[in-house]
Design an enzyme around this catalytic site. Structure first.
Site, mmCIF file in Angstrom:
data_model
loop_
_atom_site.group_PDB
_atom_site.id
_atom_site.type_symbol
_atom_site.label_atom_id
_atom_site.label_comp_id
_atom_site.label_asym_id
_atom_site.label_seq_id
_atom_site.Cartn_x
_atom_site.Cartn_y
_atom_site.Cartn_z
ATOM 1 N N ARG A 1 0.755 -1.223 0.095
ATOM 2 C CA ARG A 1 -0.067 0.019 0.061
ATOM 3 C C ARG A 1 0.935 1.180 -0.262
ATOM 4 O O ARG A 1 1.466 1.531 0.865
ATOM 5 C CB ARG A 1 -1.003 0.122 1.388
ATOM 6 N N SER B 1 -12.629 -3.327 1.605
ATOM 7 C CA SER B 1 -12.631 -2.745 2.999
ATOM 8 C C SER B 1 -14.063 -2.625 3.539
ATOM 9 O O SER B 1 -14.836 -2.140 2.648
ATOM 10 C CB SER B 1 -12.228 -1.393 3.374
ATOM 11 N N LYS C 1 -4.452 5.527 9.328
ATOM 12 C CA LYS C 1 -5.309 5.851 8.576
ATOM 13 C C LYS C 1 -6.264 6.957 8.968
ATOM 14 O O LYS C 1 -7.006 6.757 10.048
ATOM 15 C CB LYS C 1 -6.169 4.961 7.868
#
Length: 230
Positions: free
Chosen positions: A56, A125, A154
């Site tokens: 990521r 997700s 996040k």
């Protein structure tokens, strides 16, 4: 609470690659790497027991992303560890990754499935029961339940689901669930006990002084919790 092994009875979507092992799922983040290379972190984490790696990277161009993904794939080549690419289906296809992981604002799952067919795992997700049910209905292979706890990694996520929220999702869907969001060795067993099939971590490994040791302890706690659940 005892949870059934939901994914044991589910036929794997992939004919060539086989099902992935989501028990200890590393998500990379170079910003948290303490100056170490991505490949060094991944190699150490795999030695410690990581079973799946998601690359990521939000702040790089496509060519750089592809080169990073190729380098990680080379590290994983002989380890039987799955490679997942976050967000970028094009990069996943370019490097022939095992799969791609999509968020709620990324390409729609059904569109992605039309592109890759059954040749690639697609994870989604989910920040709510509705998200999880939609992911299962639309053909996801696994669900990343996020966030379980408040996470600084996040900042664009919904309010934490908590263990109760994870348990509710477990009751509603049969897909493998991977919990993420401030999960560490000392709370990983609770997440497994409430229905997760695996744990996804970022800083717990990427920012650890010893990535291999951190992964080893997480893997130990996860395996013990899964054994208790049987």
């Amino acid at each position: 609470m005892i949870w059934p092994d939901w994914h044991a009875s589910r036929q794997p979507r992939l004919e060539m690659r086989g099902p992935l092992d989501y028990r200890l799922y590393l998500v990379t983040d170079r910003a948290l790497s303490l100056g170490r290379t991505l490949t060094a972190i991944v190699a150490a984490a795999v030695l410690g027991g990581v079973t799946c790696v998601q690359v990521r990277e939000k702040n790089c161009d496509t060519r750089e992303f592809i080169e990073m993904a190729k380098a990680v794939k080379n590290v994983l080549a002989s380890a039987e560890v799955g490679l997942i690419i976050n967000d970028r289906l094009d990069v996943a296809l370019a490097v022939e990754a095992d799969g791609a992981h999509l968020g709620q604002s990324d390409m729609p799952l059904m569109m992605a499935r039309n592109i890759v067919g059954d040749t690639m795992v697609i994870g989604i997700s989910a920040e709510s029961v509705a998200d999880a049910e939609a992911a299962e209905r639309d053909g996801a292979d696994y669900i990343g339940v996020s966030p379980i706890f408040t996470t600084p990694t996040k900042t664009d996520t919904a309010a934490p689901l908590g263990l109760a929220g994870l348990a509710e999702i477990r009751c509603r869907v049969r897909l493998p669930l991977v919990g993420i969001g401030s999960i560490k060795a000392d709370n990983s067993a609770e997440v497994i006990a409430h229905g997760a099939d695996g744990i996804a971590v970022v800083s717990a490994i990427v920012s650890a002084p010893d990535c291999q040791a951190a992964a080893s302890e997480l893997r130990r706690q996860i395996d013990l919790a899964l054994e208790r659940r049987r």
